[in-house]
Each structure stands twice: as structure tokens, then as C-alpha cells.
Enzyme design. Structure first.
Site, PDB file in Angstrom:
ATOM      1  N   GLY A  18      26.812  50.105  16.511  1.00 42.12           N
ATOM      2  CA  GLY A  18      25.461  49.984  16.026  1.00 42.12           C
ATOM      3  C   GLY A  18      24.947  51.362  15.711  1.00 42.12           C
ATOM      4  N   ASN A  19      23.639  51.444  15.470  1.00 46.94           N
ATOM      5  CA  ASN A  19      22.987  52.656  15.280  1.00 46.94           C
ATOM      6  C   ASN A  19      21.449  52.757  15.841  1.00 46.94           C
ATOM      7  OD1 ASN A  19      21.067  52.006  12.831  1.00 46.94           O
ATOM      8  ND2 ASN A  19      23.071  51.700  11.961  1.00 46.94           N
ATOM      9  N   HIS A  20      20.958  54.039  15.743  1.00 48.56           N
ATOM     10  CA  HIS A  20      19.589  53.878  16.277  1.00 48.56           C
ATOM     11  C   HIS A  20      18.474  53.458  15.369  1.00 48.56           C
ATOM     12  CE1 HIS A  20      20.763  55.608  19.872  1.00 48.56           C
ATOM     13  NE2 HIS A  20      21.675  56.643  19.360  1.00 48.56           N
TER      14      HIS A  20
END
Ligand code: C5P
Length: 210
Positions: A18-20
Site C-alpha cells: 500500500g502507500n501513505h
């Protein structure tokens, strides 16, 4: 139609890539358009925030493939499409059906490309529909953003720079430039994402007949 948040690409039943992305920019856009009376369809990746305005219909998705299917399905019902999701570029080629066990060896996960939702919608876009996206660049910002806008057939692109303090991922504020298809650049101050969303909606109102 607005996309928001990250996508989660599963590795096994308990892990993902995933990512932020917080989803704040996309949710702020959804609120601004809904407050102006638009029927907003928000296609949201996994985030910790909720839409407030009852005119926002939220479809929650996890992966880039899921987000892509919903976007394609909903495209023809949309007048304005703003793609603010931070879609994962790659996903594991195979998803393990059981939790991957820890061993003493290194683990290699083969990744494969996810669909570029923006590029796909750019090809399907009909006359009269407004399609816009975001670019987050670390170098040659304007040149890269313009190339991105053309490749994805956006009507305009919103550029935010990681170099500006307080702008982008996770922050409540953002500093944007809007670039149009003639290469004209409109620069805005650092402000709350809710105010940035108003600037984007005003830009659309002033430049498109929707
Ligand atoms: O190519 P890049 O990821 O930098 O492009 C950013 C823009 O394209 C954003 O508007 C983002 O929402 C959209 N995008 C997408 N699907 C992808 C990758 C990016 O819709 N797979």
C-alpha cells in the site's frame, strides 16, 4: 466521480502492498462538490475518514483492479471525473492463499503492473466530460506533469510538489498548481485541502460548461 485514497494490493490473506495516501484531498473535493448540489460518487480506497454530506455516494474498494472496474462502469454517468487516488502501480503476481511463513531465506515477490485507471478513462472519455488528475513529482515537475496530462488525456492536471512543506500525503494542507492543455500554469498558495478543493471546483466552473 472522484477517486480517493490508496489501493491495497494483497500479498497473502493478512498482508498487502500500500502507500501513505490519507484520502483527505479526494474527500475534501467530494464535500465541496456535494455542498454545491452535485451528486457525487466517491470511489474510495481504504482510508480512515468518512464522507459527511449525504449527497456523496461512497463505493469502497481495496485494489486497483476493483477501483478500475467501478470507474469504468460509472464513467458514462459522470460529467466531471477527478482522479485523486494514489493507485498502486504494481501488485503481487500471485496472491498466496495461506499466510506466508517466516523462514531464514529471503523472500522475493514477483510484481506485475496494475491497470492505469486514468489512462483507460482518458481513452473512453466522451466530448463534454471533464477529466482531471493529480501529479506528485520530485523532479522536472512541470514537464512531467504536462506529459502525464497528455498521456492520460486529462483536461487539466493538478500538480503538487513534495518539496513544499505541508503539501501532499497525510497533511491537511496542500499547495497546488493547475496546468491546462495549453500549458498555462495557475499557481495557488499553501492552504487547507478543503480550500484547495474549492479552488479546483472554481477552476472547473470558470473553464468548462458542465
Ligand atoms: O502516473 P501517475 O501515477 O503519477 O499519475 C497520477 C494520476 O493518475 C492521478 O490522477 C492518479 O489518480 C491517476 N492514476 C490512476 N491509476 C493508476 C495510476 C495513477 O488513475 N494506476
Amino acid at each position: 466521480m472522484i477517486t480517493a485514497g490508496p489501493t491495497h494490493e494483497p500479498i497473502d490473506p493478512v498482508r498487502f502492498i500500500g502507500n501513505h495516501s490519507s484520502g483527505k484531498m479526494g474527500y475534501a473535493l467530494a464535500e465541496v462538490f456535494a455542498n454545491q448540489g452535485a451528486d457525487v460518487h466517491l470511489i474510495s480506497g481504504p482510508v480512515h475518514i468518512r464522507a459527511k454530506n449525504p449527497n456523496i455516494r461512497v463505493t469502497r474498494v481495496k485494489t486497483a483492479d476493483e477501483m478500475n472496474s467501478v470507474c469504468i462502469q460509472e464513467l458514462e454517468n459522470s460529467d466531471i471525473i477527478i482522479l485523486s487516488a494514489a493507485v498502486a502501480d504494481f501488485k503481487p503476481e500471485n496472491i498466496a492463499t495461506e499466510k506466508i511463513k517466516k523462514t531464514d531465506k529471503n523472500l522475493t515477490i514477483q510484481l506485475t503492473k496494475t491497470p492505469d485507471i486514468a489512462e483507460g478513462l482518458g481513452k473512453l472519455k466522451k466530448q463534454g466530460q471533464v477529466l482531471a488528475g493529480f501529479a506528485l513529482e520530485t523532479e522536472h515537475e512541470v514537464r512531467n506533469a504536462i506529459q502525464k496530462m497528455e498521456r492520460k488525456n486529462f483536461d487539466f492536471i493538478v500538480l503538487n510538489s513534495l518539496k513544499d512543506t505541508g503539501a501532499g500525503f497525510g497533511f491537511d494542507t496542500n499547495k497546488i498548481r493547475i496546468i491546462n492543455r495549453s500549458g498555462k500554469i495557475f499557481t495557488y498558495e499553501l492552504k487547507e485541502k478543503s480550500e484547495v478543493a474549492k479552488d479546483i471546483s472554481r477552476y472547473i466552473e470558470a473553464n468548462f460548461h458542465v
